[in-house]
Write an enzyme that holds these catalytic residues in place. Structure first.
Site, PDB file in Angstrom:
ATOM      1  N   ASP A 181       0.858  -1.195   0.000  1.00  0.00           N
ATOM      2  CA  ASP A 181       0.000   0.000   0.000  1.00  0.00           C
ATOM      3  C   ASP A 181       0.889   1.238   0.000  1.00  0.00           C
ATOM      4  O   ASP A 181       0.694   2.168   0.780  1.00  0.00           O
ATOM      5  CB  ASP A 181      -0.931  -0.002   1.217  1.00  0.00           C
ATOM      6  CG  ASP A 181      -2.047   1.041   1.091  1.00  0.00           C
ATOM      7  OD1 ASP A 181      -2.340   1.461  -0.047  1.00  0.00           O
ATOM      8  OD2 ASP A 181      -2.614   1.433   2.132  1.00  0.00           O
ATOM      9  N   LEU A 182       1.846   1.234  -0.924  1.00  0.00           N
ATOM     10  CA  LEU A 182       2.897   2.258  -0.880  1.00  0.00           C
ATOM     11  C   LEU A 182       2.497   3.494  -1.694  1.00  0.00           C
ATOM     12  O   LEU A 182       3.079   3.782  -2.721  1.00  0.00           O
ATOM     13  CB  LEU A 182       4.209   1.663  -1.401  1.00  0.00           C
ATOM     14  CG  LEU A 182       5.477   2.355  -0.892  1.00  0.00           C
ATOM     15  CD1 LEU A 182       5.585   2.249   0.618  1.00  0.00           C
ATOM     16  CD2 LEU A 182       6.714   1.749  -1.535  1.00  0.00           C
TER      17      LEU A 182
END
Length: 287
Positions: A181-182
Site C-alpha cells: 500500500d505504498l
C-alpha cells in the site's frame, strides 16, 4: 485485575499495559483509524515514540503489517522497537508525507524518493514473515466482483483491467514480501530519510509495489490525471528500479480497478478510479 482497569475501554486497558511494559509516559492520542488507535508517547521523558494499538477483532492484516514492519528493521520503514499482542511500539516520524512534496510541486523528486524507499524495502533479508497475504488473494475482490455493480458505461474498462491483471498473474515473477500500500501519504520524512508506514503485508510481484503510487497522491488530481505525468513517472520508476515499464503501467491499471471494487463494496464513489483507468490502460497499450 484491579477495579480501575476493569472500568477502562479496550484502548485504555491496552495503553495502560503498554506504558508499564515499555516504561513510557505522557500518552497523547494522535489518530484513530478503522483498525487501530495511535498514541504519541514519551520515553525517558524526552524521546517521542508511537504506540499503535489494534482494535479487538481487527487483527489479521494489521498483525501481518506489524510483523513485516519489524522484519524491515528500520530499513526504508519506521522502526518497530517492540511488539506485544496487538500493540506496536514504534519510531515517531515528525516529518511531512511524500504527498505533501508532490502537492508543493516536487513530483520528480518525490518519485525518486519513492524508488529509494522501494529499494530499501525490497533488500533481501533472511526469515521473511510466513503469513503474508498472496497478491492473487489480495486481488480476489476484482476477480470475484459482479460486473453489474459497475456503471454500464465503465464495464468495458473493468473487463480490460481484469484482463490485464490476469495477464500479469500468468507471467512468472519473483515472489517477495511487499508493503502492498505504498502510496505517497504512507511515506513520511524523518532525520533518517523517507520512511514507509502502514503496510498491507503481501507476497508477490515486486513491480506491484509501485502500482498505487501512479494513482496518487490525493489532492493533486490534475497532476495525477495528466498523461504526461503517467508517462514520466513510469519511465523514472522503470529507470530507477529496473522494472519493465509496461508491467508498472499494467499493475497501476489493475490496481485502479481493484480499488474501484473495494469502493463499490463500501458504497463509495469510484469517479477517481474511472478517470484513471482509461489513461493507464492507454499508456499500458502504448508501452
Amino acid at each position: 485485575m484491579n477495579g480501575t482497569m476493569m472500568n477502562q475501554s479496550p484502548a485504555e486497558t491496552a495503553l495502560s499495559r503498554a506504558l508499564i511494559r515499555w516504561s513510557l509516559t505522557k500518552a497523547t492520542p494522535m489518530a484513530e483509524t478503522p483498525t487501530s488507535w495511535i498514541f504519541q508517547v514519551e520515553q525517558n521523558g524526552r524521546n517521542h515514540a508511537v504506540l499503535k494499538i489494534l482494535k479487538p477483532g481487527k487483527g489479521d492484516g494489521e498483525q501481518r503489517g506489524g510483523e513485516l514492519m519489524q522484519w524491515y528493521a528500520g530499513e526504508g520503514a519506521a522502526t518497530v522497537f517492540d511488539r506485544h499482542g496487538g500493540t506496536l511500539f514504534m519510531e515517531w516520524l515528525d516529518g511531512i508525507p511524500l504527498g505533501e512534496a508532490v502537492r508543493q510541486g516536487r513530483d520528480d523528486e518525490a518519485t525518486i524518493a519513492l524508488a529509494t524507499v522501494v529499494t530499501h524495502l525490497h533488500r533481501p533479508r533472511p526469515d521473511a514473515p510466513k503469513d503474508l497475504l498472496p497478491l492473487r488473494t489480495h486481488f480476489d475482490p476484482l476477480f470475484n466482483t459482479n460486473i453489474r455493480n459497475w456503471p454500464y458505461t465503465a464495464r468495458d474498462l473493468f473487463a480490460r483491467a481484469a484482463g490485464v491483471a490476469l495477464t500479469l498473474f500468468d507471467r512468472p515473477s519473483p515472489q517477495i514480501p511487499l508493503h502492498g500500500d505504498l502510496h505517497h501519504d504512507n511515506i513520511i520524512s524523518s532525520p533518517r530519510g523517507w520512511l514507509a508506514i502502514d503496510p498491507r503485508a503481501l507476497l508477490g510481484d515486486p513491480v506491484y509495489e509501485v502500482a498505487n503510487a501512479l494513482n496518487n497522491p490525493v489532492g493533486a488530481d490534475d497532476l495525477v490525471k495528466d498523461p504526461r505525468r503517467i508517462a514520466a513517472m513510469s519511465e523514472l520508476l522503470s529507470l530507477r528500479l529496473g522494472f519493465p515499464r509496461k508491467r508498472i503501467l499494467g499493475w497501476a491499471a489493475a490496481h485502479a480497478a481493484l480499488s474501484a471494487c473495494w469502493a463499490l463494496e463500501d458504497e463509495q464513489p469510484i469517479a477517481a478510479q474511472l478517470a484513471m483507468l482509461p489513461l493507464l490502460l492507454t499508456a499500458y497499450d502504448q508501452a
